[in-house]
Design a protein around this motif. Structure first.
Motif, PDB file in Angstrom:
ATOM      1  N   GLY A  12       0.814  -1.207   0.000  1.00  0.00           N
ATOM      2  CA  GLY A  12       0.000   0.000   0.000  1.00  0.00           C
ATOM      3  C   GLY A  12       0.846   1.253   0.000  1.00  0.00           C
ATOM      4  O   GLY A  12       2.082   1.208  -0.068  1.00  0.00           O
ATOM      5  N   PRO A  13       0.195   2.420   0.087  1.00  0.00           N
ATOM      6  CA  PRO A  13       0.925   3.690   0.134  1.00  0.00           C
ATOM      7  C   PRO A  13       1.881   3.755   1.323  1.00  0.00           C
ATOM      8  O   PRO A  13       1.631   3.177   2.375  1.00  0.00           O
ATOM      9  N   ARG A  14       2.955   4.484   1.146  1.00  0.00           N
ATOM     10  CA  ARG A  14       3.931   4.668   2.221  1.00  0.00           C
ATOM     11  C   ARG A  14       3.795   6.026   2.900  1.00  0.00           C
ATOM     12  O   ARG A  14       4.483   6.300   3.867  1.00  0.00           O
ATOM     13  N   ARG A  15       2.906   6.846   2.385  1.00  0.00           N
ATOM     14  CA  ARG A  15       2.637   8.138   3.016  1.00  0.00           C
ATOM     15  C   ARG A  15       1.142   8.262   3.295  1.00  0.00           C
ATOM     16  O   ARG A  15       0.312   7.622   2.648  1.00  0.00           O
ATOM     17  N   ALA A  16       0.816   9.129   4.253  1.00  0.00           N
ATOM     18  CA  ALA A  16      -0.576   9.313   4.645  1.00  0.00           C
ATOM     19  C   ALA A  16      -0.794  10.730   5.139  1.00  0.00           C
ATOM     20  O   ALA A  16       0.143  11.405   5.568  1.00  0.00           O
ATOM     21  N   LEU A 133      -8.222  -1.654   1.503  1.00  0.00           N
ATOM     22  CA  LEU A 133      -8.094  -0.504   0.614  1.00  0.00           C
ATOM     23  C   LEU A 133      -6.925  -0.675  -0.346  1.00  0.00           C
ATOM     24  O   LEU A 133      -7.059  -0.488  -1.553  1.00  0.00           O
ATOM     25  N   ALA A 134      -5.761  -1.007   0.195  1.00  0.00           N
ATOM     26  CA  ALA A 134      -4.569  -1.148  -0.647  1.00  0.00           C
ATOM     27  C   ALA A 134      -4.771  -2.229  -1.703  1.00  0.00           C
ATOM     28  O   ALA A 134      -4.366  -2.067  -2.866  1.00  0.00           O
ATOM     29  N   GLY A 135      -5.405  -3.331  -1.311  1.00  0.00           N
ATOM     30  CA  GLY A 135      -5.645  -4.410  -2.265  1.00  0.00           C
ATOM     31  C   GLY A 135      -6.639  -4.039  -3.341  1.00  0.00           C
ATOM     32  O   GLY A 135      -6.628  -4.605  -4.434  1.00  0.00           O
ATOM     33  N   GLY A 136      -7.522  -3.079  -3.054  1.00  0.00           N
ATOM     34  CA  GLY A 136      -8.528  -2.681  -4.027  1.00  0.00           C
ATOM     35  C   GLY A 136      -8.115  -1.546  -4.941  1.00  0.00           C
ATOM     36  O   GLY A 136      -8.821  -1.228  -5.895  1.00  0.00           O
ATOM     37  N   TRP A 137      -6.972  -0.923  -4.663  1.00  0.00           N
ATOM     38  CA  TRP A 137      -6.567   0.247  -5.442  1.00  0.00           C
ATOM     39  C   TRP A 137      -6.179  -0.138  -6.860  1.00  0.00           C
ATOM     40  O   TRP A 137      -5.400  -1.066  -7.089  1.00  0.00           O
ATOM     41  N   ASN A 138      -6.712   0.594  -7.835  1.00  0.00           N
ATOM     42  CA  ASN A 138      -6.377   0.428  -9.250  1.00  0.00           C
ATOM     43  C   ASN A 138      -6.089   1.816  -9.803  1.00  0.00           C
ATOM     44  O   ASN A 138      -7.003   2.591 -10.082  1.00  0.00           O
ATOM     45  N   ASP A 139      -4.821   2.134  -9.953  1.00  0.00           N
ATOM     46  CA  ASP A 139      -4.432   3.492 -10.322  1.00  0.00           C
ATOM     47  C   ASP A 139      -4.917   3.887 -11.705  1.00  0.00           C
ATOM     48  O   ASP A 139      -5.148   5.065 -11.974  1.00  0.00           O
ATOM     49  N   ALA A 140      -5.082   2.907 -12.596  1.00  0.00           N
ATOM     50  CA  ALA A 140      -5.527   3.221 -13.948  1.00  0.00           C
ATOM     51  C   ALA A 140      -6.987   3.650 -13.992  1.00  0.00           C
ATOM     52  O   ALA A 140      -7.387   4.410 -14.869  1.00  0.00           O
ATOM     53  N   GLU A 141      -7.787   3.191 -13.040  1.00  0.00           N
ATOM     54  CA  GLU A 141      -9.228   3.451 -13.069  1.00  0.00           C
ATOM     55  C   GLU A 141      -9.697   4.435 -12.013  1.00  0.00           C
ATOM     56  O   GLU A 141     -10.791   4.988 -12.143  1.00  0.00           O
ATOM     57  N   MET A 142      -8.904   4.665 -10.974  1.00  0.00           N
ATOM     58  CA  MET A 142      -9.394   5.383  -9.804  1.00  0.00           C
ATOM     59  C   MET A 142      -8.624   6.669  -9.548  1.00  0.00           C
ATOM     60  O   MET A 142      -7.415   6.734  -9.752  1.00  0.00           O
ATOM     61  N   GLY A 186     -14.251   7.835   6.708  1.00  0.00           N
ATOM     62  CA  GLY A 186     -13.149   8.746   7.032  1.00  0.00           C
ATOM     63  C   GLY A 186     -11.782   8.197   6.709  1.00  0.00           C
ATOM     64  O   GLY A 186     -10.774   8.753   7.153  1.00  0.00           O
ATOM     65  N   ALA A 187     -11.710   7.117   5.928  1.00  0.00           N
ATOM     66  CA  ALA A 187     -10.424   6.556   5.484  1.00  0.00           C
ATOM     67  C   ALA A 187     -10.506   6.323   3.980  1.00  0.00           C
ATOM     68  O   ALA A 187     -11.542   5.885   3.462  1.00  0.00           O
ATOM     69  N   ALA A 188      -9.415   6.617   3.280  1.00  0.00           N
ATOM     70  CA  ALA A 188      -9.423   6.516   1.823  1.00  0.00           C
ATOM     71  C   ALA A 188      -7.993   6.444   1.298  1.00  0.00           C
ATOM     72  O   ALA A 188      -7.026   6.685   2.028  1.00  0.00           O
ATOM     73  N   ILE A 189      -7.893   6.099   0.028  1.00  0.00           N
ATOM     74  CA  ILE A 189      -6.657   6.297  -0.742  1.00  0.00           C
ATOM     75  C   ILE A 189      -6.982   7.313  -1.831  1.00  0.00           C
ATOM     76  O   ILE A 189      -7.988   7.174  -2.541  1.00  0.00           O
ATOM     77  N   LEU A 190      -6.152   8.329  -1.945  1.00  0.00           N
ATOM     78  CA  LEU A 190      -6.328   9.363  -2.961  1.00  0.00           C
ATOM     79  C   LEU A 190      -5.105   9.444  -3.847  1.00  0.00           C
ATOM     80  O   LEU A 190      -3.976   9.274  -3.382  1.00  0.00           O
ATOM     81  N   SER A 191      -5.335   9.724  -5.120  1.00  0.00           N
ATOM     82  CA  SER A 191      -4.241  10.050  -6.025  1.00  0.00           C
ATOM     83  C   SER A 191      -4.017  11.552  -6.026  1.00  0.00           C
ATOM     84  O   SER A 191      -4.995  12.322  -6.025  1.00  0.00           O
ATOM     85  N   ARG A 216     -16.400   9.240 -13.318  1.00  0.00           N
ATOM     86  CA  ARG A 216     -16.538   7.793 -13.074  1.00  0.00           C
ATOM     87  C   ARG A 216     -15.257   7.200 -12.491  1.00  0.00           C
ATOM     88  O   ARG A 216     -14.873   6.080 -12.793  1.00  0.00           O
ATOM     89  N   ARG A 217     -14.606   7.957 -11.613  1.00  0.00           N
ATOM     90  CA  ARG A 217     -13.339   7.526 -11.041  1.00  0.00           C
ATOM     91  C   ARG A 217     -13.353   7.527  -9.500  1.00  0.00           C
ATOM     92  O   ARG A 217     -12.298   7.500  -8.880  1.00  0.00           O
ATOM     93  N   LEU A 218     -14.545   7.552  -8.909  1.00  0.00           N
ATOM     94  CA  LEU A 218     -14.672   7.416  -7.462  1.00  0.00           C
ATOM     95  C   LEU A 218     -15.201   6.021  -7.149  1.00  0.00           C
ATOM     96  O   LEU A 218     -16.276   5.637  -7.604  1.00  0.00           O
ATOM     97  N   PHE A 219     -14.426   5.278  -6.345  1.00  0.00           N
ATOM     98  CA  PHE A 219     -14.767   3.894  -6.028  1.00  0.00           C
ATOM     99  C   PHE A 219     -14.785   3.703  -4.517  1.00  0.00           C
ATOM    100  O   PHE A 219     -14.290   4.537  -3.754  1.00  0.00           O
ATOM    101  N   GLY A 220     -15.366   2.591  -4.098  1.00  0.00           N
ATOM    102  CA  GLY A 220     -15.439   2.289  -2.680  1.00  0.00           C
ATOM    103  C   GLY A 220     -15.155   0.831  -2.386  1.00  0.00           C
ATOM    104  O   GLY A 220     -15.272  -0.038  -3.259  1.00  0.00           O
ATOM    105  N   VAL A 221     -14.771   0.565  -1.150  1.00  0.00           N
ATOM    106  CA  VAL A 221     -14.582  -0.782  -0.618  1.00  0.00           C
ATOM    107  C   VAL A 221     -15.398  -0.881   0.656  1.00  0.00           C
ATOM    108  O   VAL A 221     -15.272  -0.010   1.541  1.00  0.00           O
ATOM    109  N   ARG A 222     -16.222  -1.900   0.764  1.00  0.00           N
ATOM    110  CA  ARG A 222     -16.975  -2.095   2.003  1.00  0.00           C
ATOM    111  C   ARG A 222     -16.047  -2.619   3.080  1.00  0.00           C
ATOM    112  O   ARG A 222     -15.375  -3.639   2.899  1.00  0.00           O
ATOM    113  N   MET A 223     -16.002  -1.929   4.199  1.00  0.00           N
ATOM    114  CA  MET A 223     -15.090  -2.312   5.265  1.00  0.00           C
ATOM    115  C   MET A 223     -15.550  -3.600   5.933  1.00  0.00           C
ATOM    116  O   MET A 223     -16.713  -3.975   5.884  1.00  0.00           O
TER     117      MET A 223
END
Length: 248
Positions: A12-16, A133-142, A186-191, A216-223
């Protein structure tokens, strides 16, 4: 009998960014002398709980913005060793969620990063939610991937929800006068690319979420697990009871 496939922790990301500059009006009178991020739930401050989760997710640097009772928050977070904390100073003006992150972008770099509210608080399920979240991230689509909690099953939350989610995980806003199945936790991954053509000064992340919906580039993961909305003094006790029950 075949052994289950072992879970491999995603990279996953190394910064937050941890949003900690709010005034906490709904938490009064507690926040008259204690900033909301430093309020303790079950013996640990909410901001430390957020930073602990980021450290376990592999985050090396976290930017924390400060405004209300800023000295108290800054002294507290600078004591941490993991993750390393950098402070984004908003003492001069409160910039809201979007403006606060925009100001801190030079500290966050050019790669996708986690964003957490300082009061993002949940009881984990079988797999850590930041790994979901990290497993669901797709930089090409999101441009943004939000961690969502079920509206009706969350503790301390009594609102109508925020989002609808289609079978691909793409999000849309709740229609007026309806109940949406999911609320933003209140938790997310942003580009960083979502932060283009920004207004000056203070603005909400919701502006950027709406732009991402239009593209069409906002996605979600059910916690997994249980989200605890700690927004009022009464909710502190409710959250502590939930934590005690989960540990029993």
């Amino acid at each position: 009998m075949t052994d289950p496939i072992p879970f491999r922790k995603p990279a996953g990301p190394r910064r937050a960014m941890v949003l900690a500059a709010g005034i906490g009006k709904r938490m009064r009178p507690v926040t008259a002398t204690v900033p909301k991020p430093l309020i303790e739930v079950a013996g640990r401050s909410m901001i430390d709980r957020a930073l602990d989760r980021l450290a376990r997710a592999g985050v090396e640097e976290a930017v924390v913005n400060v405004h209300y009772l800023a000295d108290l928050v800054e002294v507290h977070v600078r004591k941490r060793k993991a993750p390393k904390v950098l402070v984004s100073d908003e003492r001069g003006a409160l910039l809201e969620t979007g403006g606060g992150i925009a100001k801190a972008l030079p500290l966050l770099g050019n790669e996708p990063f986690y964003v957490m509210n300082s009061d993002s608080f949940w009881i984990e399920g079988p797999r850590p939610n930041l790994d979901w979240l990290a497993g669901g991230w797709n930089d090409a689509e999101m441009d943004a991937l939000l961690m969502l909690a079920p509206t009706v099953a969350s503790i301390g939350y009594y609102g109508p929800g925020d989002f609808l989610m289609d079978k691909e995980g793409r999000l849309s806003r709740r229609p007026e006068r309806t109940i949406a199945p999911f609320v933003y936790s209140g938790a997310a991954i942003l580009s960083p690319r979502i932060f283009t053509d920004l207004p000056e000064g203070a603005f909400s992340l919701n502006l950027l979420f709406d732009r991402a919906i239009a593209a069409r580039r906002l996605f979600g993961v059910r916690m997994d697990g249980i989200w605890l909305h700690v927004g009022t003094p009464e909710a502190i006790r409710e959250a502590e009871l939930s934590v005690a029950e989960s540990a029993a």
